[in-house]
Enzyme design. Structure first.
Site, PDB file in Angstrom:
ATOM      1  N   SER A 104       0.831  -1.209   0.000  1.00  0.00           N
ATOM      2  CA  SER A 104       0.000   0.000   0.000  1.00  0.00           C
ATOM      3  C   SER A 104       0.866   1.259   0.000  1.00  0.00           C
ATOM      4  CB  SER A 104      -0.900   0.016   1.237  1.00  0.00           C
ATOM      5  OG  SER A 104      -1.595  -1.196   1.351  1.00  0.00           O
TER       6      SER A 104
HETATM    7  C1  LIG Z   1      -3.223  -4.061  -0.555  1.00  0.00           C
HETATM    8  S1  LIG Z   1      -2.693  -5.683  -0.198  1.00  0.00           S
HETATM    9  C2  LIG Z   1      -2.148  -5.530   1.477  1.00  0.00           C
HETATM   10  C3  LIG Z   1      -0.912  -4.701   1.658  1.00  0.00           C
HETATM   11  C4  LIG Z   1      -0.053  -5.176   2.788  1.00  0.00           C
HETATM   12  N1  LIG Z   1      -0.570  -4.874   4.081  1.00  0.00           N
HETATM   13  C5  LIG Z   1       1.395  -4.755   2.637  1.00  0.00           C
HETATM   14  O1  LIG Z   1       1.967  -4.189   3.573  1.00  0.00           O
HETATM   15  O2  LIG Z   1       1.983  -5.039   1.610  1.00  0.00           O
HETATM   16  C6  LIG Z   1      -4.200  -6.568   0.021  1.00  0.00           C
HETATM   17  C7  LIG Z   1      -4.038  -8.031   0.333  1.00  0.00           C
HETATM   18  O3  LIG Z   1      -5.287  -8.497   0.857  1.00  0.00           O
HETATM   19  C8  LIG Z   1      -5.406  -9.862   0.511  1.00  0.00           C
HETATM   20  N2  LIG Z   1      -6.812 -10.277   0.649  1.00  0.00           N
HETATM   21  C9  LIG Z   1      -7.859 -10.106  -0.209  1.00  0.00           C
HETATM   22  N3  LIG Z   1      -8.992 -10.645   0.300  1.00  0.00           N
HETATM   23  C10 LIG Z   1      -8.648 -11.179   1.500  1.00  0.00           C
HETATM   24  C11 LIG Z   1      -9.369 -11.882   2.496  1.00  0.00           C
HETATM   25  N4  LIG Z   1     -10.669 -12.152   2.354  1.00  0.00           N
HETATM   26  N5  LIG Z   1      -8.686 -12.297   3.597  1.00  0.00           N
HETATM   27  C12 LIG Z   1      -7.356 -12.041   3.742  1.00  0.00           C
HETATM   28  N6  LIG Z   1      -6.625 -11.389   2.826  1.00  0.00           N
HETATM   29  C13 LIG Z   1      -7.260 -10.949   1.725  1.00  0.00           C
HETATM   30  C14 LIG Z   1      -4.874  -9.941  -0.893  1.00  0.00           C
HETATM   31  O4  LIG Z   1      -4.463 -11.253  -1.196  1.00  0.00           O
HETATM   32  C15 LIG Z   1      -3.748  -8.908  -0.857  1.00  0.00           C
HETATM   33  O5  LIG Z   1      -2.508  -9.542  -0.674  1.00  0.00           O
END
Ligand SMILES: C[S@@+](CC[C@H](N)C(=O)[O-])C[C@H]1O[C@@H](n2cnc3c(N)ncnc32)[C@H](O)[C@@H]1O
Length: 379
Positions: free
Chosen positions: A82
């Site tokens: 992010s």
């Molecule tokens: C924007 S990224 C997160 C960024 C992260 N916190 C970082 O520091 O890099 C969003 C993540 O949420 C995960 N995601 C999507 N739906 C999800 C769910 N239902 N439960 C857990 N993770 C999920 C995706 O696989 C993705 O890797």
């Protein structure tokens, strides 16, 4: 620049100037946690294409204040690191501090977990994609982070083995909050989450009224869950029940190839357009008042639109207060948009942080989520 410590120092300067990074321990975290280690398999750069660690410009791009997409599925981003300014703002808003137990939903690259671990929190981070979770876990090890771990699974269930948590941070766009997180949160604990609103994912602070500290007998349905606005933001959408729709949700954003072409144009009302975050304040208010509000491309940009039922017309509100309308009921949509603009101005152009909503249970019956019901301005 090719020197990582110097690039980290430059990023810290940018985040401090931006206003979201103020705490000394978090400044130290941004100045020392190596973001590039969490991008070891490369990322998609807007200008330079896919960048790997050996490529020219990799390190410089890794330390820009940008969201960096690390995984695409069918051309659609499904994982990223992010935007650092947003991470700083969310961590500070949550008050993550040394000794706290933190549940993160959406491990992604693991960088955000590493930042929270660097301020002394104990972090459990969940990601639904096994390959993403494995990479995040490897990066945390490579960066020498001991007090953060990654779990694979649907974040809807939280991570009961690490409960109770002092804080929950959600780094993926959701339509509502899981009752499991509330059950795993310590009484008086806090949560920040980007919750869908009018085609965006503004960051909201979710809290419960102080109780007596005992487990609630009425789980999952409870009437003491609230959301307050924090700031405008955009996030990729969560998979599974965390992204479920519900009856009074706004329409899904329009991601059409071509913009809707206006037939009615109401001239600008401000010489000085409401800039980025202020435009999100306006957008949030329009969404709080009108269920037709969402995000759509409209003659020169993407922004807040009252969308008609054909999804090919409606009225767009632009940052200078101009209204562009299209479709069979263009005149009437333009009129409604004007009324909403007047209302925002008459109320003194309230910011997102002025809004509060009660959260109620909705979404999928077998996996319900708490969603904002009625938004009201807090006096
Ligand atoms: C924007 S990224 C997160 C960024 C992260 N916190 C970082 O520091 O890099 C969003 C993540 O949420 C995960 N995601 C999507 N739906 C999800 C769910 N239902 N439960 C857990 N993770 C999920 C995706 O696989 C993705 O890797």
């Amino acid at each position: 620049m090719t020197d990582a410590p110097a690039l980290r120092a430059r990023l810290v300067d940018v985040l401090r100037a931006d206003g979201g990074l103020t705490r000394a321990d978090l400044i130290h975290a941004f100045a020392t946690v190596p973001r590039e280690v969490f991008l070891a398999d490369g990322f998609h750069d807007r200008e330079q294409g896919f960048l790997r660690p050996d490529d020219d410009g990799f390190l410089d791009a890794a330390y820009r204040n940008d969201a960096l997409v690390t995984k695409l599925d069918d051309g659609r981003p499904v994982s990223s690191s992010s935007q650092p300014s947003l991470m700083a703002l969310m961590i500070e808003e949550l008050g993550v501090a040394a000794g706290m137990r933190v549940l993160e939903i959406g491990a992604g690259t693991g960088y955000n977990a590493a930042l929270m671990a660097a301020v002394g929190a104990d972090v459990t981070s969940v990601d639904v994609q096994p390959d993403v979770a494995a990479r995040a876990a490897a990066a945390l090890t490579a960066a020498g982070v001991g007090n953060a771990r990654v779990r694979v699974g649907d974040g809807y269930l939280g991570a009961p083995e690490g409960a109770p948590y002092d804080r929950v941070i959600v780094t993926v766009g959701i339509t509502g909050v899981s009752p499991h997180w509330l059950a795993q949160l310590r009484p008086g604990g806090l949560m920040v989450a980007p919750i869908a609103h009018a085609g965006n994912n503004p960051v909201l602070r979710v809290w419960t009224e102080p109780g007596d500290g005992r487990a609630r007998p009425d789980w999952p349905a409870r009437d003491d869950v609230w959301a307050d606005g924090v700031c405008g933001a955009g996030f990729m959408a969560a998979a599974g029940p965390l992204g479920a729709s519900y009856p009074w949700a706004h329409p899904a954003p329009v991601r059409a190839d071509g913009p809707i072409v206006p037939t009615v144009r109401v001239p600008p009302r401000w010489r000085q357009p409401v800039d980025g975050l202020r435009y999100h304040d306006l957008w949030f208010a329009v969404g709080a008042w009108d269920r037709r509000a969402t995000s759509a491309p409209f003659d020169g940009g993407t922004g807040c639109v009252l969308l008609d039922e054909t999804r090919g017309g409606g009225a767009a509100i632009q940052a200078d207060g101009a209204i562009l309308a299209a479709g069979a009921h263009a005149e009437s949509y333009a009129g409604d948009a004007g009324i909403l603009l007047d209302r925002w101005v008459d109320l003194g152009t309230p910011g997102i942080e002025r809004w509060r909503a009660a959260m109620v249970l909705s979404g999928e019956p077998e996996a319900p989520i708490y969603v904002p019901r009625e938004w009201a301005l807090v006096v």
